[in-house]
Design a protein around this motif. Structure first.
Motif, PDB file in Angstrom:
ATOM      1  N   ILE A  26       8.057 -38.427  68.875  1.00 31.49           N
ATOM      2  CA  ILE A  26       7.830 -37.636  67.666  1.00 31.49           C
ATOM      3  C   ILE A  26       8.011 -38.605  66.511  1.00 31.49           C
ATOM      4  O   ILE A  26       8.985 -39.368  66.500  1.00 31.49           O
ATOM      5  N   VAL A  27       7.096 -38.655  65.576  1.00 32.01           N
ATOM      6  CA  VAL A  27       7.237 -39.564  64.439  1.00 32.01           C
ATOM      7  C   VAL A  27       7.248 -38.766  63.142  1.00 32.01           C
ATOM      8  O   VAL A  27       6.662 -37.684  63.049  1.00 32.01           O
ATOM      9  N   LYS A  28       7.925 -39.328  62.170  1.00 33.62           N
ATOM     10  CA  LYS A  28       7.960 -38.734  60.834  1.00 33.62           C
ATOM     11  C   LYS A  28       7.521 -39.782  59.822  1.00 33.62           C
ATOM     12  O   LYS A  28       7.954 -40.944  59.895  1.00 33.62           O
ATOM     13  N   VAL A  29       6.658 -39.395  58.893  1.00 27.68           N
ATOM     14  CA  VAL A  29       6.230 -40.299  57.822  1.00 27.68           C
ATOM     15  C   VAL A  29       7.262 -40.218  56.703  1.00 27.68           C
ATOM     16  O   VAL A  29       7.380 -39.200  56.019  1.00 27.68           O
ATOM     17  N   LEU A  30       8.011 -41.280  56.538  1.00 26.18           N
ATOM     18  CA  LEU A  30       9.015 -41.322  55.474  1.00 26.18           C
ATOM     19  C   LEU A  30       8.380 -41.662  54.126  1.00 26.18           C
ATOM     20  O   LEU A  30       8.857 -41.223  53.073  1.00 26.18           O
ATOM     21  N   ALA A  49      -2.116 -39.721  65.236  1.00 30.15           N
ATOM     22  CA  ALA A  49      -1.194 -38.641  64.853  1.00 30.15           C
ATOM     23  C   ALA A  49      -0.708 -38.812  63.418  1.00 30.15           C
ATOM     24  O   ALA A  49      -0.631 -37.844  62.654  1.00 30.15           O
ATOM     25  N   VAL A  50      -0.400 -40.059  63.040  1.00 31.97           N
ATOM     26  CA  VAL A  50       0.134 -40.342  61.710  1.00 31.97           C
ATOM     27  C   VAL A  50      -0.912 -40.072  60.633  1.00 31.97           C
ATOM     28  O   VAL A  50      -0.589 -39.643  59.522  1.00 31.97           O
ATOM     29  N   LYS A  51      -2.177 -40.288  60.955  1.00 31.55           N
ATOM     30  CA  LYS A  51      -3.267 -40.113  60.008  1.00 31.55           C
ATOM     31  C   LYS A  51      -3.299 -38.697  59.429  1.00 31.55           C
ATOM     32  O   LYS A  51      -3.721 -38.470  58.292  1.00 31.55           O
ATOM     33  N   LYS A  52      -2.813 -37.736  60.204  1.00 30.38           N
ATOM     34  CA  LYS A  52      -2.871 -36.333  59.793  1.00 30.38           C
ATOM     35  C   LYS A  52      -1.653 -35.896  58.973  1.00 30.38           C
ATOM     36  O   LYS A  52      -1.604 -34.760  58.498  1.00 30.38           O
ATOM     37  N   LEU A  53      -0.684 -36.777  58.821  1.00 30.24           N
ATOM     38  CA  LEU A  53       0.589 -36.396  58.210  1.00 30.24           C
ATOM     39  C   LEU A  53       0.720 -36.857  56.768  1.00 30.24           C
ATOM     40  O   LEU A  53       0.306 -37.962  56.417  1.00 30.24           O
ATOM     41  N   ASP A  54       1.330 -36.007  55.948  1.00 34.49           N
ATOM     42  CA  ASP A  54       1.718 -36.398  54.598  1.00 34.49           C
ATOM     43  C   ASP A  54       3.144 -36.936  54.645  1.00 34.49           C
ATOM     44  O   ASP A  54       3.866 -36.742  55.635  1.00 34.49           O
ATOM     45  N   ALA A  55       3.567 -37.604  53.575  1.00 35.50           N
ATOM     46  CA  ALA A  55       4.936 -38.095  53.497  1.00 35.50           C
ATOM     47  C   ALA A  55       5.907 -36.921  53.651  1.00 35.50           C
ATOM     48  O   ALA A  55       5.753 -35.884  53.008  1.00 35.50           O
TER      49      ALA A  55
END
Length: 338
Positions: A267-271, A246-252
């Motif tokens: 639910i995760v957020k990339v800080l 899931a994180v791989k698809k996210l930008d900061a």
């Protein structure tokens, strides 16, 4: 072990409620600090707290070595605390509003309906409610004194930070990875229907523009909830596969959709995303400033507390030592002996 059984970990380590019959105990005063006292029983409680804290990381002979070493400053730290709480009174600092606010934050963190419910949970741990509140009050008063009397006087320039970074670049090197925040709806704490509802409600609020940190404080069952869900930095390849994917698809700055895990729904957020190597100074300037601040405040605080001691009446029982008190130099001792 349920989360509620470990609910008050950090504060419990500061408060060890005694079930001993006070009528059977003769209180021996081992230190007087102006109008306050420290009893032998209080000191022994702090020793028990220290041993319990160290036992989380050490055992056997190493535990004994660490306990012996860190016990040397135990009375010093207790005197420090009394001096700062007394200074707060001299400065007319009132923390009552902040105490109520902190208690309510803790209540929300553990999803309890009222402060009365929170009090019941505290007392189930064998802790006296008034002692619990008093320790929070003392911590807040000490933090305010340190901020006003010490922290506000520390100045760190942009040039100081850049110079330190240049001289200590390897310390700021980082592997590739991500800095994450999470919202965890625990499958151990909720029914499947509640997990589904809470997770969807949290995601809806994030998509509606609510701050991730605020939503985490409101919904998350994770230990990081009170910090807005911040769970720190993870090197690439160290996350659970479903989270890594899931994180791989996210930008900061991006937050994920719902992620099903063995612990519940997340639910995760990339800080922040970090590349391997030494980052540019601009990317870590605040971190460098924090490192310098921490270094300066330790020595400045120690000197401040030494000065408070000079202004105070402190008397110790025989056999006890305040390692925070200034010691006369060898030359002064020699001169006194002549």
């Amino acid at each position: 072990m349920t989360a509620k059984k470990t609910i008050f970990g950090a504060v419990i380590l500061l408060i060890v409620a005694s079930n001993l019959d006070a009528a059977k105990i003769v209180e021996r005063i081992i230190a007087r600090i102006n109008s306050e006292i420290i009893t032998q029983r209080q000191f022994e409680r702090e020793q028990q707290r220290l041993r319990a804290q160290l036992a989380q990381d050490y055992s056997g002979a190493e535990l004994e070595v660490q306990f012996h070493e860190q016990s040397k400053n135990l009375l010093r730290d207790m005197i420090d605390q009394d001096l700062m709480v007394q200074k707060a009174k001299d400065l007319d600092i009132n923390a009552e509003t902040d105490v109520v606010k902190r208690l309510d934050e803790m209540r929300q963190q553990y999803h309890l309906a009222t402060l009365e419910d929170f009090q019941k949970e505290v007392e189930k741990q064998g802790i006296i409610w008034e002692d619990f509140k008093d320790q929070i009050r003392r911590n807040l008063l000490m933090r305010e004194v340190i901020g006003r009397e010490v922290g506000s006087r520390i100045q760190i320039s942009h040039e100081d930070a850049r110079k330190y970074f240049k001289e200590h670049q390897p310390e700021f090197a980082s592997p590739e990875g991500v800095h994450l925040a999470e919202i965890l709806i625990s499958a151990d704490k909720h029914s499947p229907a509640e997990v589904d509802k809470n997770a969807k409600d949290a995601l809806a609020e994030i998509k509606a523009g609510q701050r991730f940190a605020d939503v985490a404080k409101k919904y998350s069952d994770g230990q990081s909830a009170k910090e807005g869900g911040d769970i720190g930095f993870f090197k690439t390849g160290t996350l659970a596969p479903e989270i890594e994917q899931a994180v791989k698809k996210l930008d900061a700055g991006d937050a994920s959709d719902l992620i099903a895990t063995k612990h519940g729904t997340m639910i995760v957020k990339v800080l922040e995303r970090r590349k391997a190597g030494i980052p540019p100074f601009e990317d870590v300037e605040q971190h460098v400033m924090n490192v310098l601040y921490d270094q300066k405040i330790q020595s400045s605080l120690r000197q401040y507390l030494a000065n408070l001691r000079k202004e105070s009446y402190i008397n110790l029982a025989p056999g006890y030592l305040d390692t925070g008190a200034e010691r006369p130099s060898a030359a002064v001792v020699a001169n006194k002996g002549r």
